[in-house]
Design a protein around this motif. Sequence first.
Motif, PDB file in Angstrom:
ATOM      1  N   ASN A 170      -0.816  -4.257  -6.526  1.00 21.16           N
ATOM      2  CA  ASN A 170      -1.719  -3.761  -5.654  1.00 21.16           C
ATOM      3  C   ASN A 170      -3.271  -4.007  -6.017  1.00 21.16           C
TER       4      ASN A 170
ATOM      5  N   ILE B 221      -5.658   7.587  -6.631  1.00 19.98           N
ATOM      6  CA  ILE B 221      -4.341   6.814  -6.719  1.00 19.98           C
ATOM      7  C   ILE B 221      -3.115   7.850  -7.258  1.00 19.98           C
TER       8      ILE B 221
ATOM      9  N   CYS C 296      -1.032   7.550  -4.344  1.00 24.03           N
ATOM     10  CA  CYS C 296      -0.158   6.313  -4.515  1.00 24.03           C
ATOM     11  C   CYS C 296      -0.571   5.113  -3.810  1.00 24.03           C
ATOM     12  N   ARG C 297      -1.936   5.074  -3.499  1.00 22.51           N
ATOM     13  CA  ARG C 297      -2.341   3.750  -3.034  1.00 22.51           C
ATOM     14  C   ARG C 297      -3.816   3.690  -3.368  1.00 22.51           C
TER      15      ARG C 297
END
Length: 258
Positions: free
Chosen positions: A70, A101, A105-106
């Motif tokens: 990502n 993050i 988790c992004r």
Amino acid sequence: MDVLKNNCESIRILASRELNKHGINLKLKNLPRKKISVKRTCYGVAIRNLDMVDMILGKNKITIPKIFYNLCTFIGSDMNVEGIFRIEGSKIKQKNTIKYIDKQCRIPDDISIIEAGAVLKAFIRNLPDALIHQDYERWFVEAAKLPEDHIVEALLLAVFLLPLEHIYLLMYFMQFFQEITTHSSTNKMDLHNMAIVISPNIFEQTNKVSAETSSIRCDITKIMMQHAKEIGCVPEKIIQKLDDFDTLQAQKKCRFFW
């Protein structure tokens, strides 16, 4: 058939034997797996414990951590930013981004390309097991000291000594970093500059690194970027030996059980 994935340990041993032929006679060790007690989702987590994603890289099907994919995808949306991977940006913002993050988790929506590059380096640098662990760095260093016409082959062979998840990530990163350098007319990051800023992150972190060691690490990283698409491609001479090698290993096991 995925030759590397299905024959990883056999290829590892055969690659070490090919390196022996080059005069690199080191003991092949198993990578020490550090046990991490702190519960995290991304930062400081071993590659094998991260959330993974499958992807096609050239003719290879590989598996890499989703967070790295990502971040690289976001950075790849604008590779022309000057100072990408060289400029660190705000340390406070970097720390807050890592916390975000780890929790969400992004990637946060307000992150910049420069910040994403700094965070990516921080994630790589703080892997519990370095991409190129110090037990294997010696093989790479000895390969880099060979006569010029043998260096590339030896370095590509040395990659096979690493755990499979590390091989996959090196394959992905080196092609990604090499792609960044194709925009050097605008981002000012040619192969040499990229190797300087990336090499300290992929090797084992130590308190004191000599100028000579830093230079060799930089040279190794530069060569791997130059030959990024060859990383992880099993040489034909090793493929030809796999059947005989596996048969011999099976016979040894049979003799042991008898």
